[in-house]
Design a protein around this motif. Structure first.
Motif: not given
Length: 139
Positions: A73, A39, A64, A41, A44, A32-33, A89, A35-37
């Motif tokens: 974050d 993304l 992350q 945002i 960020e 998941l980390t 969010s 994937e978040k990187r």
């Protein structure tokens, strides 16, 4: 790493290390980390450009970072500092955010929150606020 060791200086004020050891880590969150990187945002990414490669007062930031069952974050190991960028969010997750903050603080970590809007619209002010927070908490 000794606690009273100097990490850096901000406007001539000595900032001391506050390394928090043995933080819990849930390896199941690793995918998941990543994937978040990816993304990316916007807020960020903008913040990361200000702090990566020790460009912010020679302080090393992780992006992350897994702490317990949470992904923060940004994290500064040498200070025990979590930097959270709160976007819309978070508007409906107050209880979750409160539990998360209690958990992180119970580990001896400090949390600096910054709004998504401030990063996008007032980045220099946001970075100054972060400097002030670090001076107040680690000098």
């Amino acid at each position: 790493m000794p606690k009273n060791e100097m990490l850096t200086q901000i406007e001539g004020i000595i900032i001391y290390r506050n390394f928090v050891e043995n933080l819990p880590y849930n390896p199941l969150l690793k995918t998941l980390t990543k994937e978040k990187r990816k993304l990316g945002i916007l807020s960020e990414v903008l913040f990361w450009k200000q702090v990566r490669n020790r460009t912010f007062h020679n302080i090393d930031f992780d992006r992350q970072r897994i702490i317990g069952n949470y992904i923060v974050d940004f994290y500064v190991k040498t200070l025990g500092l979590v930097v959270e960028i709160d976007g819309t969010s978070h508007d409906f997750k107050q209880e979750y955010d409160l539990e998360r903050a209690k958990f992180l603080e119970s580990l001896g970590l400090k949390i600096f929150k910054i709004s998504d809007w401030d990063v996008k619209q007032n980045l220099s002010v946001a970075m100054k606020d972060l400097e002030n927070f670090i001076v107040e908490n680690y000098s």
